[in-house]
Design an enzyme around this catalytic site. Structure first.
Site, PDB file in Angstrom:
ATOM      1  N   GLY A 188      41.508 -79.823  42.348  1.00 18.18           N
ATOM      2  CA  GLY A 188      40.248 -79.861  43.097  1.00 18.18           C
ATOM      3  C   GLY A 188      39.722 -78.456  43.318  1.00 18.18           C
ATOM      4  O   GLY A 188      40.012 -77.542  42.548  1.00 18.18           O
ATOM      5  N   GLY A 193      42.108 -76.567  48.053  1.00 16.43           N
ATOM      6  CA  GLY A 193      43.423 -76.099  47.608  1.00 16.43           C
ATOM      7  C   GLY A 193      44.123 -75.308  48.706  1.00 16.43           C
ATOM      8  O   GLY A 193      45.323 -75.468  48.945  1.00 16.43           O
ATOM      9  N   GLU A 210      45.637 -76.942  40.794  1.00 19.84           N
ATOM     10  CA  GLU A 210      44.751 -76.854  39.620  1.00 19.84           C
ATOM     11  C   GLU A 210      43.337 -76.756  40.165  1.00 19.84           C
ATOM     12  O   GLU A 210      42.758 -77.761  40.592  1.00 19.84           O
ATOM     13  CB  GLU A 210      44.919 -78.106  38.738  1.00 19.84           C
ATOM     14  N   CYS A 244      35.894 -78.664  34.809  1.00 18.87           N
ATOM     15  CA  CYS A 244      36.475 -77.421  35.342  1.00 18.87           C
ATOM     16  C   CYS A 244      36.598 -76.344  34.280  1.00 18.87           C
ATOM     17  O   CYS A 244      36.591 -75.165  34.603  1.00 18.87           O
ATOM     18  CB  CYS A 244      37.827 -77.699  35.977  1.00 18.87           C
TER      19      CYS A 244
HETATM   20  P1  NAD Z   1      37.674 -81.464  46.115  1.00 13.62           P
HETATM   21  O1  NAD Z   1      38.549 -80.281  46.371  1.00 13.62           O
HETATM   22  O2  NAD Z   1      36.504 -81.675  46.988  1.00 13.62           O
HETATM   23  O3  NAD Z   1      38.521 -82.827  46.202  1.00 13.62           O
HETATM   24  C1  NAD Z   1      39.722 -83.006  45.489  1.00 13.62           C
HETATM   25  C2  NAD Z   1      40.604 -84.007  46.238  1.00 13.62           C
HETATM   26  O4  NAD Z   1      40.909 -83.481  47.517  1.00 13.62           O
HETATM   27  C3  NAD Z   1      39.958 -85.375  46.477  1.00 13.62           C
HETATM   28  O5  NAD Z   1      40.925 -86.380  46.248  1.00 13.62           O
HETATM   29  C4  NAD Z   1      39.558 -85.339  47.938  1.00 13.62           C
HETATM   30  O6  NAD Z   1      39.635 -86.593  48.556  1.00 13.62           O
HETATM   31  C5  NAD Z   1      40.601 -84.408  48.548  1.00 13.62           C
HETATM   32  N1  NAD Z   1      40.072 -83.657  49.695  1.00 13.62           N
HETATM   33  C6  NAD Z   1      38.801 -83.220  49.882  1.00 13.62           C
HETATM   34  N2  NAD Z   1      38.706 -82.546  51.044  1.00 13.62           N
HETATM   35  C7  NAD Z   1      39.947 -82.561  51.600  1.00 13.62           C
HETATM   36  C8  NAD Z   1      40.498 -82.038  52.802  1.00 13.62           C
HETATM   37  N3  NAD Z   1      39.753 -81.354  53.671  1.00 13.62           N
HETATM   38  N4  NAD Z   1      41.798 -82.244  53.052  1.00 13.62           N
HETATM   39  C9  NAD Z   1      42.570 -82.921  52.166  1.00 13.62           C
HETATM   40  N5  NAD Z   1      42.098 -83.442  51.026  1.00 13.62           N
HETATM   41  C10 NAD Z   1      40.812 -83.278  50.744  1.00 13.62           C
HETATM   42  O7  NAD Z   1      37.268 -81.344  44.577  1.00 13.62           O
HETATM   43  P2  NAD Z   1      36.296 -82.294  43.754  1.00 13.62           P
HETATM   44  O8  NAD Z   1      34.908 -82.096  44.247  1.00 13.62           O
HETATM   45  O9  NAD Z   1      36.838 -83.672  43.696  1.00 13.62           O
HETATM   46  O10 NAD Z   1      36.443 -81.667  42.298  1.00 13.62           O
HETATM   47  C11 NAD Z   1      35.725 -80.545  41.895  1.00 13.62           C
HETATM   48  C12 NAD Z   1      36.580 -79.289  41.890  1.00 13.62           C
HETATM   49  O11 NAD Z   1      37.800 -79.515  41.225  1.00 13.62           O
HETATM   50  C13 NAD Z   1      35.915 -78.158  41.131  1.00 13.62           C
HETATM   51  O12 NAD Z   1      36.136 -76.948  41.812  1.00 13.62           O
HETATM   52  C14 NAD Z   1      36.653 -78.143  39.799  1.00 13.62           C
HETATM   53  O13 NAD Z   1      36.636 -76.924  39.115  1.00 13.62           O
HETATM   54  C15 NAD Z   1      38.021 -78.507  40.247  1.00 13.62           C
HETATM   55  N6  NAD Z   1      38.776 -79.072  39.136  1.00 13.62           N
HETATM   56  C16 NAD Z   1      39.812 -78.372  38.635  1.00 13.62           C
HETATM   57  C17 NAD Z   1      40.499 -78.874  37.546  1.00 13.62           C
HETATM   58  C18 NAD Z   1      41.664 -78.149  36.930  1.00 13.62           C
HETATM   59  O14 NAD Z   1      42.341 -78.766  36.136  1.00 13.62           O
HETATM   60  N7  NAD Z   1      41.917 -76.908  37.259  1.00 13.62           N
HETATM   61  C19 NAD Z   1      40.118 -80.091  36.993  1.00 13.62           C
HETATM   62  C20 NAD Z   1      39.046 -80.767  37.545  1.00 13.62           C
HETATM   63  C21 NAD Z   1      38.383 -80.264  38.631  1.00 13.62           C
END
Ligand code: NAD
Length: 469
Positions: A188, A193, A210, A244
């Site tokens: 995410g 993270g 990631e 990503c």
């Molecule tokens: P996000 O960080 O908003 O959410 C990811 C997960 O975290 C979701 O399941 C969400 O429910 C949970 N989450 C959200 N807020 C939280 C909190 N405060 N506490 C605990 N859990 C929480 O990310 P997103 O919008 O779903 O995805 C987009 C991001 O992910 C972009 O930055 C993208 O670059 C990154 N990403 C990275 C990879 C990689 O492989 N490196 C792959 C895909 C996406």
């Protein structure tokens, strides 16, 4: 006890029973996952279309095929990966057995994002199962249809004693993270993270993060402009830019920009027709909040291609921005949408300085027909991954570890690297119970005259270098 605590303790009891350890068990669960992918293929296509109008071809390539490939690669190699790794020994332990056992961690939590909701949940799951763990999966709540499909159907294929899906928004995920897991694998944004890592630190739980960021794409003056335009446009506009590893911005000379713009326009028309809105091969932004954020980034620089939007459909046309400044909004955050800014630089060294002045990206792209240019960028920069003369394709090789560095992540996975990520490298020395006279020199009362013998038996010596080689 809260329902989450109960779940974790039920899974830990199953893990402690040892049932996930035999290779046959792991293979059976992985094969069941394969059946899920085969039998639910149509439902996955429908759910991803409902969530973000993902073109079926893109779902096949980026979700189903990648999962199948990872699954087959794991099944083909699991026996070899699981073998104990015997290591070099010193004289004192010559008669003993010293090895590394790939031990499962225990109960693993996998948190997935919405952009590739099947791939980014199941590929880590494959590694976690292969390594002999029990797993709690938390898919993204943003892609509601995929979340429902996974929660309702996946548990029917897997052993429910050991694998569970939890559906949760931010508040509930916060509570879920209060529990002690043995490993957390998070995909995410960097900001979430940090939250996950902080929660993990309370229990000293190891993590893989990631994350995302801005992936630079340097285009040198020596390259086939049409090929570059097609490969960059494909990587940027695939999944409507919500990838990503998409090239986030282009760095090139002013002369190259002049040639690249018409080539990009041609590539976009070739891919999506004169009106991309009508193309079945171009997706939509996942939600209204994300649409508003990406749309606001269109105001940076000058729009050279595209720029049209429709809030109702959450449509943003494939867009190229020029005359973009370093401090424009589009350069302050990961774009995660179908917008490609071009910034001009004077030389490869300028591009390197630009890249090194920013957070380390998940991947760095370079286009050049000159090996010296590619190698110079590879040698002088740092990023999670690196790909020359293409975009995204490095991800299709399961034997290349995939992960970020610094702001773009911590740890890696895919193929053997997944298996190792979800395994604790447990060091084991199995000594014989007898031969006690051989141990006597190390015991008190210490006798200095025995020291040379002890050193000879335990110290590692520097290898002599052969001057002829
Ligand atoms: P996000 O960080 O908003 O959410 C990811 C997960 O975290 C979701 O399941 C969400 O429910 C949970 N989450 C959200 N807020 C939280 C909190 N405060 N506490 C605990 N859990 C929480 O990310 P997103 O919008 O779903 O995805 C987009 C991001 O992910 C972009 O930055 C993208 O670059 C990154 N990403 C990275 C990879 C990689 O492989 N490196 C792959 C895909 C996406």
């Amino acid at each position: 006890m809260s329902p989450h605590a109960e779940l974790v303790s039920r899974l830990r009891a199953a893990w402690l029973s040892g049932k996930t350890r035999p290779m046959e068990y792991r293979v059976a669960q992985l094969e069941a996952l394969g059946r899920f992918l085969d039998e639910k293929q149509q439902d996955i296509l429908e759910a991803t279309a409902a969530d973000m109008r993902k073109p079926p071809f893109e779902v096949e390539v980026s979700e189903l095929s990648i999962c199948r490939s990872e699954l087959n690669h794991t099944l083909n190699n699991l026996g070899a990966w699981m073998k104990d790794k015997h290591v070099e020994k010193n004289w004192a332990t010559q008669l003993d057995s010293a090895f590394i056992r790939k031990d499962p961690y225990g109960v693993v939590l996998i948190i997935g994002p919405w952009n590739y909701p099947i791939n980014l949940l199941l590929v880590p799951l494959i590694g976690a199962i292969a390594a002999g763990n029990c797993v709690v999966m938390k898919p993204s709540e943003i892609t509601r249809n995929v979340e429902r499909l996974v929660a309702e159907t996946l548990p029917r294929y897997l052993d429910e004693d050991c694998f569970a899906v939890v559906t949760a928004g931010v508040e509930e995920t916060t509570r879920l993270l209060e529990n002690k897991f043995d490993y957390i694998f998070f995909t995410g944004s960097p900001s979430v993270g940090r939250i996950v890592m902080t929660a993990a630190a309370k229990h000293l739980t190891p993590v893989t993060l990631e994350l995302g960021g801005k992936n630079p794409c340097y285009v040198s003056d020596s390259c086939n402009v049409q090929n570059v335009a097609r490969r960059v446009a494909w990587g940027r506009f695939f999944n409507a830019g919500q990838t990503c590893v998409a090239p986030d911005y282009v760095l090139c000379s002013a002369e190259m920009q002049e040639k690249l713009l018409p080539a990009l326009r041609e590539a976009i028309t070739e891919f999506y027709g004169p009106n991309p809105r009508e193309s079945p091969d171009f997706g939509r932004i996942v939600g209204d909040r994300q649409f508003q954020r990406v749309q606001a980034l269109l105001h940076s620089g000058h729009t050279a291609i595209g720029g049209q939007t429709d809030a109702e459909e959450r449509y943003i046309a494939p867009t190229v921005l020029v005359e973009v400044q370093q401090n424009d909004p589009v350069m302050q955050e990961e774009i995660f949408g179908p917008i490609l800014p071009i910034l001009t630089v004077d030389s490869v060294d300028d591009a390197i300085a630009f890249i090194n002045a920013r957070e380390r990206p998940l991947v760095l792209y370079v286009f050049s027909s000159r090996k010296e240019v590619v190698n110079r960028v590879l040698e002088r920069t740092s990023s999670g991954g690196f790909c020359a003369n293409d975009t995204i394709m490095h991800m299709t090789i399961p034997s290349l570890p995939f992960g970020g560095i610094g702001q773009s992540g911590l740890g890696s996975y895919h193929g053997r690297s997944s298996f190792e990520t979800f395994s604790h490298q447990r060091s084991a020395l199995l000594r014989g119970a007898g031969r006690e006279t051989l141990n006597t020199p190390r015991y008190p009362p210490y006798a200095p005259h025995r020291l040379p013998l002890l050193r000879a038996a335990t110290e590692t010596k520097r290898r002599a270098t052969c001057l002829l080689l």
